[in-house]
Design an enzyme around this catalytic site. Structure first.
Site, short mmCIF file in Angstrom:
data_model
loop_
_atom_site.label_atom_id
_atom_site.label_comp_id
_atom_site.label_asym_id
_atom_site.label_seq_id
_atom_site.Cartn_x
_atom_site.Cartn_y
_atom_site.Cartn_z
N ASN A 11 1.00 -1.24 -0.13
CA ASN A 11 -0.08 -0.08 0.20
C ASN A 11 0.85 1.11 0.04
O ASN A 11 1.65 1.64 1.02
CB ASN A 11 -1.00 0.00 1.35
CG ASN A 11 -1.75 1.20 1.37
OD1 ASN A 11 -1.77 2.04 0.62
ND2 ASN A 11 -2.33 1.30 2.40
N TRP A 12 0.89 2.01 -1.30
CA TRP A 12 1.93 3.14 -1.25
C TRP A 12 1.22 4.34 -0.65
O TRP A 12 2.12 5.25 -0.53
CB TRP A 12 2.11 3.32 -2.92
CG TRP A 12 3.36 2.61 -3.22
CD1 TRP A 12 3.50 1.46 -2.80
CD2 TRP A 12 4.03 2.65 -4.32
NE1 TRP A 12 4.80 0.76 -3.51
CE2 TRP A 12 5.04 1.72 -4.53
CE3 TRP A 12 3.94 3.62 -5.50
CZ2 TRP A 12 5.87 1.47 -5.57
CZ3 TRP A 12 4.85 3.82 -6.51
CH2 TRP A 12 5.72 2.50 -6.61
N LYS A 13 0.08 4.12 -0.15
CA LYS A 13 -0.83 5.36 0.33
C LYS A 13 -0.37 6.62 -0.45
O LYS A 13 -0.48 6.56 -1.60
CB LYS A 13 -0.25 5.55 1.83
CG LYS A 13 -0.29 4.46 2.89
CD LYS A 13 0.01 4.42 4.14
CE LYS A 13 -0.10 2.89 4.99
NZ LYS A 13 -0.05 3.21 6.51
N HIS A 95 -9.54 1.10 4.87
CA HIS A 95 -8.17 1.29 5.70
C HIS A 95 -8.55 2.13 7.17
O HIS A 95 -9.28 3.05 6.72
CB HIS A 95 -7.08 2.03 4.86
CG HIS A 95 -5.79 1.68 5.32
ND1 HIS A 95 -5.30 2.57 6.22
CD2 HIS A 95 -4.47 0.90 5.30
CE1 HIS A 95 -4.04 2.32 6.57
NE2 HIS A 95 -3.65 1.14 5.91
N GLU A 97 -6.89 4.54 7.91
CA GLU A 97 -6.53 6.14 7.66
C GLU A 97 -7.76 6.47 7.00
O GLU A 97 -8.17 7.89 7.14
CB GLU A 97 -5.32 6.07 6.85
CG GLU A 97 -3.94 5.98 7.67
CD GLU A 97 -2.95 5.24 6.87
OE1 GLU A 97 -2.84 5.37 5.74
OE2 GLU A 97 -1.85 4.95 7.61
N GLU A 165 -4.99 -4.95 10.61
CA GLU A 165 -3.96 -3.93 10.72
C GLU A 165 -4.35 -3.30 12.14
O GLU A 165 -5.17 -2.47 12.00
CB GLU A 165 -4.10 -2.82 9.75
CG GLU A 165 -3.68 -3.45 8.31
CD GLU A 165 -3.23 -2.32 7.44
OE1 GLU A 165 -2.07 -2.76 6.65
OE2 GLU A 165 -3.75 -1.49 7.33
N GLY A 171 2.91 2.21 10.85
CA GLY A 171 3.93 3.32 10.77
C GLY A 171 4.73 3.59 12.08
O GLY A 171 5.11 4.78 12.30
N SER A 204 3.83 -2.15 10.13
CA SER A 204 4.84 -2.17 10.45
C SER A 204 5.82 -3.69 10.18
O SER A 204 6.74 -3.96 10.67
CB SER A 204 5.48 -1.92 11.96
OG SER A 204 5.21 -0.53 12.42
N GLY A 225 2.94 -1.13 4.23
CA GLY A 225 3.11 0.36 3.82
C GLY A 225 4.31 0.68 3.60
O GLY A 225 4.88 0.51 2.42
N GLY A 226 5.25 1.41 4.53
CA GLY A 226 6.41 2.06 4.10
C GLY A 226 7.33 1.36 3.35
O GLY A 226 8.00 1.53 2.47
#
Ligand code: 13P
Length: 244
Positions: A11-13, A95, A97, A165, A171, A204, A225-226
């Site tokens: 997920n590049w967000k 998600h 977010e 999640e 993150g 993470s 994610g990251g």
């Protein structure tokens, strides 16, 4: 490992410009015939270009959200059909977010999922508790409630993937213990309408902890994610999943 398809989803967000498509190309070169599904969900602006960049490779492309309607007066929104038309095969929905930043309820997520399935997309439905909910002992109530209310009828392993999640692990570099992940994934396995549904863990996930996480029962992959932004890091996670 449960009897479900293994999937490494990135997920590049709100990250990524055209120059970053080289990461997707590098991933495609590194995994010509992977032993698990590999999915990248870039921002909507890159879906079409990324789908083109990885055409005829093992890499699949997905969106990060869609509207519940097929079309209409919804400025700034994107329909499921548009995602599919741009080359997406999956869409992340619910998600945390989006639940937090856009006040999306599980009912909203279910409506979006219905639209996504109608457009032929596989949905990745996200569930997860906040730290306060965990501290209050409500983790399973929250997660199973979100699951129950976010899945439309006729959700099957063919059209739906679940991602657990925990909000406090996203993150932050903090990951739940083996027991904490196991407790939630076992409960999800018992609650999903189709036992073969893939259950991803997210929060993470890094090259350094991926193998340990994939060794947990009822974990069929990850939503990353990251660490999905760079082919080298995501590649190491994919390799760990292939070996699991
Ligand atoms: P991080 O891997 O950056 O913690 O993000 C997880 C996530 O939210 C994926 O959807």
């Amino acid at each position: 490992m449960a009897n479900a398809c293994k999937l490494a989803a990135g997920n590049w967000k709100m990250n990524g410009l055209r120059a970053d498509l080289l990461e997707a190309r590098a991933l495609a070169r590194a995994f010509p015939s992977p032993d698990c599904g590999i999915l990248l969900c870039p921002p909507a602006t890159l879906i079409s270009a990324m789908a083109e960049a990885v055409r005829n490779t093992a890499i699949m492309v997905g969106g990060q959200d869609c509207h519940a309607r097929e079309n209409g007066a919804h400025t700034g929104d994107i329909s499921a059909q548009m995602l599919a038309d741009a080359g997406a095969r999956h869409v992340i929905l619910g998600h945390s977010e989006r639940r937090a930043d856009h006040a999306e309820s599980s009912g909203d997520v279910a409506a979006k999922a219905l639209a996504a399935h109608a457009a032929g997309l596989v949905t990745i439905i996200c569930v997860g508790e906040t730290e306060a909910e965990r501290d209050a002992g409500k983790t399973l109530d929250v997660v199973l409630g979100q699951l129950r209310n976010s899945l439309p009828e006729k959700s099957t392993a063919a059209n739906t993937v679940i991602a657990y999640e925990p909000v406090w692990a996203i993150g932050t570099g903090r990951t739940p213990t083996r027991e904490q992940i196991s407790e939630v994934h076992d409960a999800l396995r018992g609650a999903v309408p189709d036992a073969a549904m893939s259950l991803l863990y997210g929060g993470s996930v890094k090259p350094g902890n991926a193998a340990e996480i994939f060794a947990i029962g009822n974990v069929d992959g990850a939503l990353v994610g990251g660490a999905s932004l760079k082919a080298e890091d995501f590649g190491a996670i994919i390799t760990a999943l292939e070996a699991a």
